[in-house]
Design an enzyme around this catalytic site. Structure first.
Site, PDB file in Angstrom:
ATOM      1  N   CYS A   2      17.065  49.231  52.283  1.00 42.03           N
ATOM      2  CA  CYS A   2      16.006  48.252  52.035  1.00 42.03           C
ATOM      3  C   CYS A   2      14.705  48.878  52.491  1.00 42.03           C
ATOM      4  O   CYS A   2      14.705  49.850  53.246  1.00 42.03           O
ATOM      5  CB  CYS A   2      16.220  46.969  52.839  1.00 42.03           C
ATOM      6  SG  CYS A   2      17.679  46.018  52.371  1.00 42.03           S
ATOM      7  N   GLY A  29      15.226  49.678  47.403  1.00 37.99           N
ATOM      8  CA  GLY A  29      15.973  48.486  47.028  1.00 37.99           C
ATOM      9  C   GLY A  29      15.380  47.863  45.785  1.00 37.99           C
ATOM     10  O   GLY A  29      14.165  47.657  45.718  1.00 37.99           O
ATOM     11  N   ASN A 103      15.901  46.198  57.508  1.00 37.71           N
ATOM     12  CA  ASN A 103      16.538  47.358  56.890  1.00 37.71           C
ATOM     13  C   ASN A 103      17.604  47.830  57.872  1.00 37.71           C
ATOM     14  O   ASN A 103      17.302  48.121  59.025  1.00 37.71           O
ATOM     15  CB  ASN A 103      15.497  48.459  56.648  1.00 37.71           C
ATOM     16  CG  ASN A 103      16.104  49.755  56.140  1.00 37.71           C
ATOM     17  OD1 ASN A 103      15.540  50.827  56.339  1.00 37.71           O
ATOM     18  ND2 ASN A 103      17.234  49.692  55.469  1.00 37.71           N
ATOM     19  N   GLY A 104      18.848  47.906  57.401  1.00 38.08           N
ATOM     20  CA  GLY A 104      19.946  48.332  58.265  1.00 38.08           C
ATOM     21  C   GLY A 104      21.134  47.426  58.060  1.00 38.08           C
ATOM     22  O   GLY A 104      21.188  46.662  57.084  1.00 38.08           O
ATOM     23  N   CYS A 234      19.449  58.420  60.236  1.00 36.73           N
ATOM     24  CA  CYS A 234      20.444  58.674  59.170  1.00 36.73           C
ATOM     25  C   CYS A 234      20.119  59.963  58.410  1.00 36.73           C
ATOM     26  O   CYS A 234      19.043  60.094  57.828  1.00 36.73           O
ATOM     27  CB  CYS A 234      20.415  57.482  58.217  1.00 36.73           C
ATOM     28  SG  CYS A 234      21.328  57.747  56.700  1.00 36.73           S
ATOM     29  N   TYR A 240      18.914  62.129  50.441  1.00 34.95           N
ATOM     30  CA  TYR A 240      19.046  61.209  49.323  1.00 34.95           C
ATOM     31  C   TYR A 240      18.043  60.061  49.329  1.00 34.95           C
ATOM     32  O   TYR A 240      17.356  59.821  48.343  1.00 34.95           O
ATOM     33  CB  TYR A 240      20.473  60.650  49.281  1.00 34.95           C
ATOM     34  CG  TYR A 240      20.643  59.471  48.335  1.00 34.95           C
ATOM     35  CD1 TYR A 240      20.570  59.660  46.960  1.00 34.95           C
ATOM     36  CD2 TYR A 240      20.844  58.178  48.828  1.00 34.95           C
ATOM     37  CE1 TYR A 240      20.703  58.580  46.085  1.00 34.95           C
ATOM     38  CE2 TYR A 240      20.974  57.107  47.962  1.00 34.95           C
ATOM     39  CZ  TYR A 240      20.901  57.313  46.600  1.00 34.95           C
ATOM     40  OH  TYR A 240      21.019  56.254  45.753  1.00 34.95           O
ATOM     41  N   SER A 281      17.049  62.675  42.657  1.00 31.78           N
ATOM     42  CA  SER A 281      17.189  63.107  44.041  1.00 31.78           C
ATOM     43  C   SER A 281      17.729  64.529  44.153  1.00 31.78           C
ATOM     44  O   SER A 281      17.587  65.164  45.201  1.00 31.78           O
ATOM     45  CB  SER A 281      18.031  62.119  44.836  1.00 31.78           C
ATOM     46  OG  SER A 281      19.214  61.846  44.148  1.00 31.78           O
ATOM     47  N   ASP A 342      23.168  68.494  42.769  1.00 34.48           N
ATOM     48  CA  ASP A 342      22.987  67.078  43.097  1.00 34.48           C
ATOM     49  C   ASP A 342      22.983  66.920  44.614  1.00 34.48           C
ATOM     50  O   ASP A 342      23.380  67.824  45.344  1.00 34.48           O
ATOM     51  CB  ASP A 342      24.101  66.231  42.455  1.00 34.48           C
ATOM     52  CG  ASP A 342      23.672  64.776  42.266  1.00 34.48           C
ATOM     53  OD1 ASP A 342      22.555  64.411  42.685  1.00 34.48           O
ATOM     54  OD2 ASP A 342      24.464  63.998  41.698  1.00 34.48           O
ATOM     55  N   CYS A 379      29.743  54.052  55.532  1.00 29.11           N
ATOM     56  CA  CYS A 379      28.575  53.825  56.388  1.00 29.11           C
ATOM     57  C   CYS A 379      28.582  52.372  56.839  1.00 29.11           C
ATOM     58  O   CYS A 379      28.764  51.473  56.017  1.00 29.11           O
ATOM     59  CB  CYS A 379      27.282  54.099  55.619  1.00 29.11           C
ATOM     60  SG  CYS A 379      25.813  53.699  56.593  1.00 29.11           S
TER      61      CYS A 379
HETATM   62  S1  SF4 Z   1      27.057  56.821  58.453  1.00 28.75           S
HETATM   63 FE1  SF4 Z   1      25.354  55.760  57.438  1.00 28.75          FE
HETATM   64  S2  SF4 Z   1      23.661  55.998  58.877  1.00 28.75           S
HETATM   65 FE2  SF4 Z   1      25.166  57.549  59.416  1.00 28.75          FE
HETATM   66  S3  SF4 Z   1      24.585  59.377  58.211  1.00 28.75           S
HETATM   67 FE3  SF4 Z   1      26.085  58.274  57.002  1.00 28.75          FE
HETATM   68  S4  SF4 Z   1      24.842  56.993  55.635  1.00 28.75           S
HETATM   69 FE4  SF4 Z   1      23.526  57.621  57.331  1.00 28.75          FE
END
Ligand code: SF4
Length: 461
Positions: A2, A29, A103-104, A234, A240, A281, A342, A379
């Site tokens: 987000c 987003g 965001n998160g 992250c 990306y 990307s 990619d 994630c």
């Molecule tokens: S687990 Fe989530 S926060 Fe951690 S590197 Fe992977 S995508 Fe990023």
């Protein structure tokens, strides 16, 4: 995934400024967008499904008057893509009303939801829980925010409005970016520096991990609301998610991605005639790969940037065209050995279709180079990757993945190579989905169902 934004500029049309800022966060987003304003403490919010340009017009922006604004672009990770979950969320509590964008992703949302059993919640997202904790705490505002932060686990970069103040706070690991900028007549807080550039704001600094900013016409007050934990920005942001012109911890994302391509070429060279990016990307890494190997760079695959943004489902005949709805190869690939670059392979379906499409177009060899290591785990911190059993690399060797996608050869950048390209120390980044080592407690069974707070029978997105 987000984007968040907050503005304090009492002499400006803050909703209009927020609207332009959100355009720079659209890549984070595309499901919904919204703006909330505070007019001498009175909150008004407008949020809708769709892109920023679809949600706002002159007329509805004109109805958003105030001195402070927050804005949000949403891609859902907890709670489905529906209007009730669009942000900013507004929550009327016993102590105050709070408008909030997040965001998160929280890893303890279930426990928090249970603890708020007596509180009426209007959404199925984890974001309203943050707003509800602050809105129902009788302590003074800053104390209420710090109390809430102590109870949250996981990833949160937040902008919020309450009691005529703009609030911005970041989790103790700093999973998601959040930066402070200065306008000539105010302040702006946002996910990425590219939004500061668009607004003509000067970069001041990143928010510290665990920090809370309170901003009003008297300026910015900062406090360490909760102790900082080990850094875990992250690493997906680097290869990306973030826009290439953004700077993360002082590192320009585009330059980092070019280095990834150069390192990939050094680690896994190949004899070929053309280097093609998977746009958008994969483009900077493909530039780096071509530069390092001397193999000519070609656009090769033309991306339709608009068709993926429609909410209208294609009919059966169009659906059968599959990837051709999004990409079309140029005739120059015929008779050539091509390398496609990619940023990642998650489920493998898109890569498999692109490889097949290039062979159909006459390529004699299709080599695949990926500027991240294999994604082996989910994630829990705000990127909707997939369930572990859907991740193509979670239970396959590199050669099994190559076979599955039908490529002539396949190579991923090493974790050390990726780390080197980010120019950031290992101790400052989250790499959990690439290593399986998570910086926080994670849910039992390594799953966090996106729709876990929806009524039974809600269709999967
Ligand atoms: S687990 Fe989530 S926060 Fe951690 S590197 Fe992977 S995508 Fe990023």
């Amino acid at each position: 995934m987000c984007g968040v934004l907050g503005i304090c500029a009492p002499d400006r049309d803050v909703a209009r400024v927020a609207h332009f800022g959100l355009h720079a966060l659209q890549h984070r987003g595309q499901e919904s967008a919204g703006i909330a304003v505070s007019n001498r403490g009175h909150l008004t919010v407008l949020r809708e499904m769709g892109l920023v340009a679809q949600v706002f017009d002159e007329q509805n922006l004109g109805g958003l008057q105030g001195q402070l604004a927050i804005g949000h672009t949403r891609y859902s990770t907890t709670g489905s893509a529906q209007w009730a979950n669009a942000q900013p969320i507004i929550h009327h509590g016993s102590a105050r009303t709070v408008a909030l964008g997040h965001n998160g992703n929280l890893v303890n949302a279930g426990e928090l939801r249970d603890s708020l059993a007596g509180v009426r919640l209007g959404s199925s997202s984890d974001t309203e829980l943050i707003a509800a904790l602050i809105a129902n705490d009788e302590a003074p505002l800053e104390q209420a925010v710090a109390n809430a932060m102590r109870r949250l686990e996981g990833a949160y970069s937040v902008t919020a409005l309450a009691e005529g103040k703009l609030l911005a706070f970041r989790d103790p690991h700093g999973f998601r970016p959040l930066v402070l900028g200065r306008l000539h007549d105010g302040h702006v807080v946002t996910s990425e520096t590219c939004a500061l550039d668009l607004l003509g704001a000067e970069f001041v600094r990143e928010l510290d991990r665990g920090e809370l900013l309170v901003i009003d016409e008297n300026g910015v007050r900062a406090e360490q609301a909760v102790p900082a934990a080990e850094g875990a920005l992250c690493i997906f942001e680097f290869f990306y998610l973030a826009r290439p012109d953004t700077r993360l911890e002082g590192v320009e994302v585009h330059a980092a991605r070019v280095r990834m391509g150069e390192r990939l070429a050094e680690e896994s060279p190949v004899e070929a005639d053309l280097v093609l990016p998977i746009p958008d990307s994969g483009t900077p890494a493909a530039i780096g790969f071509a530069r390092a190997t001397g193999i000519p760079f070609s656009e090769g695959l033309i991306k339709n940037r608009y068709v993926g943004r429609t909410f209208i489902q294609p009919d059966q005949e169009l659906r059968e065209q599959g990837i051709k709805l999004k990409f079309n190869p140029l005739a120059e690939v015929a008779g050539k050995r091509v390398v496609i670059v990619d940023d990642s392979i998650v489920r493998g379906n898109t890569t498999r279709q692109i490889v097949a499409m290039l062979f159909d177009a006459g390529a004699t060899e299709v080599h695949v180079r990926i500027s991240s290591p294999p994604v082996i785990g989910p994630c829990f911190y705000g990127i909707d990757l997939a369930d572990p059993d859907e991740l193509i690399a979670s239970s396959r060797t590199v050669d099994e993945v190559r076979e599955s996608i039908g490529a002539t050869s396949l190579a991923y950048i090493s974790l050390d190579g990726l780390q080197w390209a980010t120019a950031r120390p290992e101790s400052s980044l989250c790499r959990a989905c690439l290593t399986g080592s998570y910086p926080t407690r994670i849910p039992e069974g390594r799953r966090l169902a996106k729709l876990r707070f929806e009524p039974a029978g809600t269709p999967a997105p």
